[in-house]
Design an enzyme around this catalytic site. Sequence first.
Site, PDB file in Angstrom:
ATOM      1  N   ALA A  24      50.902 -35.719 141.257  1.00  0.00           N
ATOM      2  CA  ALA A  24      52.097 -35.874 142.090  1.00  0.00           C
ATOM      3  C   ALA A  24      51.720 -36.206 143.526  1.00  0.00           C
ATOM      4  CB  ALA A  24      52.936 -34.595 142.046  1.00  0.00           C
ATOM      5  N   GLN A  76      54.951 -40.128 132.492  1.00  0.00           N
ATOM      6  CA  GLN A  76      54.933 -38.700 132.175  1.00  0.00           C
ATOM      7  C   GLN A  76      56.261 -38.068 132.578  1.00  0.00           C
ATOM      8  OE1 GLN A  76      52.840 -35.335 134.217  1.00  0.00           O
ATOM      9  NE2 GLN A  76      51.590 -35.332 132.355  1.00  0.00           N
ATOM     10  N   CYS A 106      52.084 -28.321 133.722  1.00  0.00           N
ATOM     11  CA  CYS A 106      52.231 -28.114 135.171  1.00  0.00           C
ATOM     12  C   CYS A 106      52.421 -26.629 135.473  1.00  0.00           C
ATOM     13  CB  CYS A 106      53.408 -28.918 135.708  1.00  0.00           C
ATOM     14  SG  CYS A 106      53.663 -28.685 137.495  1.00  0.00           S
ATOM     15  N   LYS A 155      50.733 -33.048 127.200  1.00  0.00           N
ATOM     16  CA  LYS A 155      49.686 -32.458 128.030  1.00  0.00           C
ATOM     17  C   LYS A 155      49.994 -30.966 128.177  1.00  0.00           C
ATOM     18  CE  LYS A 155      47.094 -33.140 132.329  1.00  0.00           C
ATOM     19  NZ  LYS A 155      47.159 -31.832 133.023  1.00  0.00           N
ATOM     20  N   GLY A 217      39.707 -30.993 132.924  1.00  0.00           N
ATOM     21  CA  GLY A 217      39.272 -29.783 133.619  1.00  0.00           C
ATOM     22  C   GLY A 217      37.835 -29.838 134.074  1.00  0.00           C
ATOM     23  N   ASP A 218      37.612 -29.711 135.379  1.00  0.00           N
ATOM     24  CA  ASP A 218      36.275 -29.666 135.980  1.00  0.00           C
ATOM     25  C   ASP A 218      35.492 -30.966 135.807  1.00  0.00           C
ATOM     26  OD1 ASP A 218      36.865 -27.133 136.778  1.00  0.00           O
ATOM     27  OD2 ASP A 218      35.493 -26.111 135.400  1.00  0.00           O
ATOM     28  N   ARG A 241      41.113 -34.364 139.871  1.00  0.00           N
ATOM     29  CA  ARG A 241      40.587 -34.145 141.227  1.00  0.00           C
ATOM     30  C   ARG A 241      39.300 -34.917 141.492  1.00  0.00           C
ATOM     31  NH1 ARG A 241      40.299 -27.826 141.649  1.00  0.00           N
ATOM     32  NH2 ARG A 241      39.966 -28.032 139.396  1.00  0.00           N
TER      33      ARG A 241
END
Length: 337
Positions: A24, A76, A106, A155, A217-218, A241
């Site tokens: 977002a 999404q 989320c 998801k 993740g990670d 990220r």
Amino acid sequence: MTQNSKLRIGNVELNNPFVLAPLAGITNSTYRRICKEMGASLVYSEMVSAKALHFNDKSTERLLYFEPEEKPICYQLFGSDPEIMAWAVDSLADKENSMIDINMGCPVRKVVQNKEGSALMKTPRLAAEIVKAMVDAEKNCAKKLGRETKPITVKCRLGWDEKNINVLEFAMLMEEAGASAICVHARTREQLYSGKADWKLIEQVKKTVAIPVIGSGDIFSAEDAFRMLEFTGCDFVMIARGALGNPWIFKEAEALYRGEKPSAPPSFDEKIKMMLRHLDMLAAEKGDDLAVLEMRKHIGWYIKGMPGATEMRRKINTIVCKDKLRNLLESRLTIFP
């Protein structure tokens, strides 16, 4: 790991297993195009509220905008009412998106308070009803319009908290309801984005369902992305990220996947050129004022870890004019040694 010559989600074929996560306020058309050029095989829209779509919210319509070069692209959606979610599928029937994903992961409070996002992991039967309603709606749309059916994917997280990890049962229910793939962010809702992602549970999900599994993740480097493929056996890796300020991660990950040596990390000049291009593209998409505000955070990510980055961020955060920001970037950020 043996390469799969046909990486598919439903009828959508992808050219590598690395996909850009929906983020977002970040993965707008501009950043999706940049990541696509760098090798992301699939990109996602920012999260779209089915209720907002239902009430014809203008800002929601802007979230659905994409350029042809972004395809394949997945919209999404999030929501908790099967009827409204099915209506949303019908309302998007004539769009050229390739897939529709349902956000059941989320963790944001205002989302889960409405029993949406990761709150749906507490009500797996309702989650399955949503998937089935959307799958049925999409089949009807495809038949009516004489086109292929768009895959509906999910998801999710591992569960609500450590005492309620139900991702295996949840994944099976999603598959039974007609989901074409499931993406597992390997944390609970309670963890938010803290702690360590449990890749072992992604591996267990892969062994439990027949539909493609997307691990999340990670993932902060190309090596992380490739390692997740090998460790979990998942079909795809979602990069979130790790892509902030680093679209090159997709190029590097794809090289590893192809058995090639990744190119050297981007030079300082390459980063400058990318920031300038990013700024210009964002200004063309959203106008100068919004582009400057959004680029502040992106530049912070691009320069993370560089000497003088803290002072540079402080300086950038005072700029409100596109030309001034551009001039600062073109001066090669001379605050750096």
